[in-house]
Design an enzyme around this catalytic site. Structure first.
Site, PDB file in Angstrom:
ATOM      1  N   GLU A 165      -3.756 -15.428 -24.713  1.00  0.00           N
ATOM      2  CA  GLU A 165      -4.162 -16.833 -24.617  1.00  0.00           C
ATOM      3  C   GLU A 165      -3.143 -17.753 -25.310  1.00  0.00           C
ATOM      4  OE1 GLU A 165      -8.138 -16.588 -26.191  1.00  0.00           O
ATOM      5  OE2 GLU A 165      -8.975 -16.455 -24.189  1.00  0.00           O
ATOM      6  N   GLU A 245     -11.544 -11.755 -19.183  1.00  0.00           N
ATOM      7  CA  GLU A 245     -12.536 -11.786 -20.254  1.00  0.00           C
ATOM      8  C   GLU A 245     -13.780 -12.499 -19.751  1.00  0.00           C
ATOM      9  OE1 GLU A 245     -11.039 -13.533 -23.797  1.00  0.00           O
ATOM     10  OE2 GLU A 245      -9.497 -12.026 -24.087  1.00  0.00           O
TER      11      GLU A 245
END
Length: 641
Positions: A165, A245
């Site tokens: 991320e 995710e």
């Protein structure tokens, strides 16, 4: 006789799917963190994931768990990542590996080692040469262990994530991502599928993606699936749709209510993704039987992973426990440390028990592919060992000779944990009052300079607690020359956002009525080392006639009735502290802040036929009758006002 085709796992940009050994392939995966699960429980947790219908697991590698000091590596016992990966292969699970170097995961400092901050001006997660040098040294140790386990080389690792991320980080340093891409390719080869994961905002995808790394996204059950995958299509117009995710729960912070996400919502979101674009209920077995080069069925275009993201991420199929000092923290207007339990309302509970959510997910999976034959392994047995009486062993300040054998560091002004090379735990800062204070004076710290909690003693009498983003002043009286001690506690370094250079200790000077205090003695405490060597159970108790307040050690023992089963320990009337059993650091307890009221004690920590040694460091105030209560179920949601 035709030779077997080479093993491969690749992207198909024409048919928008993955190909495993040339055949269109889709898998459903779940996250598990080996560092949060005791090694004796690895097989149980992985087997339950396999029996849930998952074909793959996603695995983080926390750098700081394996390199506690520069050039000092630990891959033994619970840290044997190679043994964990080999176990996944033995059980028939594929692996999506996320080796960082930054992982977030609500783990201390997002997996980065605290010793990086020994260079105070280092720019983490950037092309800062000091940072890159440390990263390269680590990758040259880790990735050669990974390479032989890649799918192309006969192993079960089908893809490897680079960073994590990164688009959510302020630096937006493409040179850094380019450097990592070069290092991963050099050490893992040109065939392995490398990917990134980011949120769905355009800014995140702009800064977190790089040509040569397949861009995937993450989002949760509340999201519009079509819109979310539309964001991925903005950066990857072709290729399989991937949610790296998919959040199955949410995390707990100290002082907030226990988070939960409904099983129905999670199952519905999963089914929406699996149905997207599907007009026929294709099953995995028929794809496996497809021909290399065959068309990719619409249903196999979605790669789904039970995990997490968003503002405050990591969502798990099995969370586990933040043992010792490994829990991280978030920063949202204030410092928010994560609880010891990493249960996360996940499909497998903290203790590894199947939940209603697991069976709801399993039912959804069964609509799209056959489940493994056989029963789901049962919940592990629990035992309520009952009440155990403890006794006070000593005040912490009376044990500095054992806890800091090398003696104190002298400094005119306070030094951070990093400046004295203390990663975790506790440090005592000691000075003397410069003058008589007959009328109460204000002992204070600059804003945000007590990181994270300071327990104040004057002449060894507990005065109260200073707290980051909380109370930063106390009123005190005393005489010139009186000893002032402040025990500083690191509650976990921030693991997400721009603040991951999270220095600990006293970051500014304490003052009395605005007059700075100086001439400090600083004691870095090696509490875990002493306890692992048998202290204080092997030592004679120190009598202590002073009051119950302030940091002190309590000890006790209990026997197991011929079995060592998992259990949960409750702290009735205790305030805040740390628990060890048989030298194993089970983490922080804080029932007065909540929501977590019990600590998980794995049966593997306990002994049969020998007394189990309990050591408690209570930081504020123990109950008059210092008792612990061992239960056969956890108490998570008991936030006390």
């Amino acid at each position: 006789q035709a030779s077997l085709p080479a093993r491969s796992f690749q992207l198909d940009y024409e048919e928008n799917c993955f190909r495993k050994d040339g055949v269109p392939f889709r898998y459903i995966s779940g996250s598990i963190h080996y560092a949060r699960v005791p090694r004796p429980a690895w097989r149980d947790r992985l087997l339950k994931m396999y029996m849930s219908g998952l074909s793959a697991v996603q695995v983080y590698v926390p750098w700081n768990y394996h390199e506690p000091l520069p050039g000092v590596y630990d891959f033994a016992g619970d840290r044997d990542v190679e043994a964990f990966l080999d176990l996944t292969a033995e059980l028939g699970l594929l692996v999506i590996l996320r080796p960082g170097p930054y992982i977030c995961a609500e783990w201390e400092m997002g997996g980065l080692p605290a010793w990086l901050l020994w260079k105070p001006d280092i720019v983490l997660r950037s092309s800062d040469p000091a940072y890159l040098a440390a990263v390269d040294s680590w990758l040259h140790v880790l990735l050669p262990k990974i390479k032989p386990r890649l799918y192309q080389h006969g192993g079960n690792i089908i893809s490897v994530q680079v960073e994590n991320e990164y688009g959510s980080y302020y630096a937006c340093d493409y040179e850094y991502l380019q450097h990592l891409l070069g290092s991963f390719r050099a050490l893992l080869g040109s065939e392995v599928l490398l990917f990134t994961t980011d949120g769905t905002r355009a800014e995140e995808l702009r800064c977190g993606t790089l040509q040569g790394l397949y861009a995937t996204i993450d989002f949760g059950p509340g999201s519009n699936v079509t819109e979310a995958f539309g964001a991925q299509r903005w950066v990857e117009p072709k290729g399989p749709l991937v949610n790296s995710e998919y959040y199955t729960g949410w995390l707990d912070y100290w002082g907030e209510a226990h988070a939960s996400t409904s099983s129905a919502q999670v199952a519905r979101g999963l089914e929406d993704m699996l149905q997207l674009g599907a007009n026929v209920n294709m099953q995995v077995v028929s794809w496996q039987g497809g021909q290399p080069g065959g068309r990719c069925p619409p249903i196999c275009q979605h790669w789904v992973l039970m995990g997490l993201s968003g503002v405050s991420r990591r969502y798990m199929f099995h969370g586990g426990t933040n043992f010792a000092y490994w829990s991280g923290a978030d920063f949202k207007d204030q410092y928010k440390p994560v609880t010891t339990s990493y249960d996360y309302d996940a499909p497998l509970s903290e203790a590894g028990d199947p939940t209603e959510k697991l069976f709801a997910i399993r039912t959804v999976i069964s609509k799209f592919q056959p489940l493994p034959v056989g029963p789901m392994p049962p919940a592990t047995p629990k035992y309520a060992y009952g009440w155990v009486a403890l006794r006070k062993y000593a005040d912490l300040l009376d044990a500095l000779d054992v806890l800091c054998p090398s003696g104190p560091i002298q400094s005119q002004f306070p030094l951070t944990f990093e400046a004295i090379k203390q990663a975790h735990g506790f440090v005592v800062y000691r000075t003397q009052l410069p003058r008589d204070i007959l009328h109460p004076a204000t002992l204070g710290a600059p804003p945000h300079s007590v990181c994270d909690r300071g327990y104040v003693m004057l002449q060894q009498e507990y005065q109260g607690t200073l707290e980051r983003d909380g109370q930063t002043t106390l009123r005190v009286t005393g005489r010139a020359g009186d000893t002032l001690d402040v025990l500083l506690e690191n509650m976990g370094r921030i693991s997400f956002g721009a603040n991951i250079s999270d220095f600990k200790g006293l970051l500014g000077n304490l003052s009395l009525d605005s007059s700075p205090l100086s001439n400090w003695l600083i004691y870095p405490l090696a509490i875990d080392t002493a306890i692992q060597q048998g202290w204080p159970h092997a030592a004679l108790p120190k009598s202590s006639s002073r009051g119950r307040g302030g940091p002190a050690f309590y000890t006790g023992t209990f026997e197991t009735p011929g079995i060592a089963w998992d259990t949960f320990v409750k702290f009735p009337g205790w305030s805040k502290g740390q628990l060890w059993i048989n030298g194993f650091n089970l983490g922080r307890y804080w029932p007065s802040r909540g929501p977590q009221q019990t600590l998980f004690v794995p049966g593997s920590v306990l002994r049969v036929g020998h007394p189990n040694n309990i050591t408690v460091l209570e930081l504020e105030r123990a109950p008059l009758a210092p008792l612990l209560l061992f239960l056969d179920e956890p108490l998570f949601n008991k936030t006390l006002s």
